[in-house]
Write a protein that holds these residues in place. Structure first.
Motif, PDB file in Angstrom:
ATOM      1  N   THR A  27       0.834  -1.198   0.000  1.00 60.26           N
ATOM      2  CA  THR A  27       0.000   0.000   0.000  1.00 60.26           C
ATOM      3  C   THR A  27       0.870   1.249   0.000  1.00 60.26           C
ATOM      4  O   THR A  27       1.817   1.348   0.776  1.00 60.26           O
ATOM      5  N   VAL A  28       0.543   2.214  -0.868  1.00 59.28           N
ATOM      6  CA  VAL A  28       1.220   3.505  -0.804  1.00 59.28           C
ATOM      7  C   VAL A  28       0.711   4.212   0.445  1.00 59.28           C
ATOM      8  O   VAL A  28      -0.494   4.407   0.618  1.00 59.28           O
ATOM      9  N   CYS A  29       1.639   4.550   1.344  1.00 63.35           N
ATOM     10  CA  CYS A  29       1.279   5.126   2.633  1.00 63.35           C
ATOM     11  C   CYS A  29       1.776   6.563   2.750  1.00 63.35           C
ATOM     12  O   CYS A  29       2.848   6.898   2.254  1.00 63.35           O
ATOM     13  N   LEU A  30       0.995   7.376   3.437  1.00 59.03           N
ATOM     14  CA  LEU A  30       1.420   8.717   3.798  1.00 59.03           C
ATOM     15  C   LEU A  30       2.101   8.598   5.160  1.00 59.03           C
ATOM     16  O   LEU A  30       1.449   8.280   6.158  1.00 59.03           O
ATOM     17  N   LEU A  31       3.429   8.795   5.185  1.00 55.42           N
ATOM     18  CA  LEU A  31       4.224   8.640   6.396  1.00 55.42           C
ATOM     19  C   LEU A  31       4.544  10.015   6.975  1.00 55.42           C
ATOM     20  O   LEU A  31       5.154  10.847   6.304  1.00 55.42           O
ATOM     21  N   LYS A  32       4.121  10.239   8.201  1.00 54.72           N
ATOM     22  CA  LYS A  32       4.413  11.493   8.900  1.00 54.72           C
ATOM     23  C   LYS A  32       5.330  11.130  10.062  1.00 54.72           C
ATOM     24  O   LYS A  32       5.010  10.247  10.863  1.00 54.72           O
ATOM     25  N   PHE A  33       6.492  11.797  10.147  1.00 59.75           N
ATOM     26  CA  PHE A  33       7.502  11.408  11.131  1.00 59.75           C
ATOM     27  C   PHE A  33       8.425  12.571  11.472  1.00 59.75           C
ATOM     28  O   PHE A  33       8.432  13.596  10.784  1.00 59.75           O
ATOM     29  N   TYR A  34       9.185  12.400  12.552  1.00 60.86           N
ATOM     30  CA  TYR A  34      10.220  13.345  12.949  1.00 60.86           C
ATOM     31  C   TYR A  34      11.574  12.811  12.498  1.00 60.86           C
ATOM     32  O   TYR A  34      11.841  11.607  12.637  1.00 60.86           O
ATOM     33  N   VAL A  66      14.679   5.476   5.596  1.00 56.93           N
ATOM     34  CA  VAL A  66      14.650   4.626   6.792  1.00 56.93           C
ATOM     35  C   VAL A  66      14.144   5.481   7.947  1.00 56.93           C
ATOM     36  O   VAL A  66      14.674   6.568   8.200  1.00 56.93           O
ATOM     37  N   ILE A  67      13.121   4.986   8.651  1.00 61.69           N
ATOM     38  CA  ILE A  67      12.527   5.723   9.770  1.00 61.69           C
ATOM     39  C   ILE A  67      12.534   4.814  10.995  1.00 61.69           C
ATOM     40  O   ILE A  67      12.037   3.681  10.930  1.00 61.69           O
ATOM     41  N   ARG A  68      13.085   5.304  12.092  1.00 64.09           N
ATOM     42  CA  ARG A  68      12.978   4.569  13.355  1.00 64.09           C
ATOM     43  C   ARG A  68      11.517   4.671  13.800  1.00 64.09           C
ATOM     44  O   ARG A  68      10.930   5.760  13.789  1.00 64.09           O
ATOM     45  N   LEU A  72       7.773   7.825  14.197  1.00 61.02           N
ATOM     46  CA  LEU A  72       6.538   7.952  13.423  1.00 61.02           C
ATOM     47  C   LEU A  72       5.508   8.759  14.208  1.00 61.02           C
ATOM     48  O   LEU A  72       5.349   8.556  15.415  1.00 61.02           O
ATOM     49  N   ILE A  73       4.811   9.636  13.518  1.00 55.99           N
ATOM     50  CA  ILE A  73       3.721  10.411  14.105  1.00 55.99           C
ATOM     51  C   ILE A  73       2.392   9.784  13.691  1.00 55.99           C
ATOM     52  O   ILE A  73       1.514   9.561  14.521  1.00 55.99           O
TER      53      ILE A  73
END
Length: 84
Positions: A27-34, A66-68, A72-73
């Protein structure tokens, strides 16, 4: 001088399962993160892999990002709850 990485805080177990499902379905996801400096970002990508490195969990996106997981928000506008 680099400051040490803060200790990893595991994300909610049910949310982790949701991330795995999105990865499996490609799935194409909208990733919101710091990022490491605490700056907020938002990108669209497919979750390619979820893995553990040095006792922390990470998300690898198809664009190489790469996101820890404790940074993730929200994913697909669903906020990440804290802890299991």
């Amino acid at each position: 001088m680099n400051t040490p990485e803060p200790a990893y805080t595991p994300i909610n177990c049910d949310y982790y399962d949701r991330l795995e499902a999105w990865a499996t379905m490609r799935t194409v996801c909208l990733l919101k993160f710091y990022d490491e400096e605490g700056k907020e970002h938002e990108v669209s990508a497919v979750i390619k892999d979820l893995y553990v490195l040095n006792k922390a969990e990470y998300l690898l996106a198809d664009n190489g990002l790469v996101i820890r997981l404790d940074r993730l928000i929200a994913v697909n506008n669903i906020p990440v709850p804290q802890s299991c």
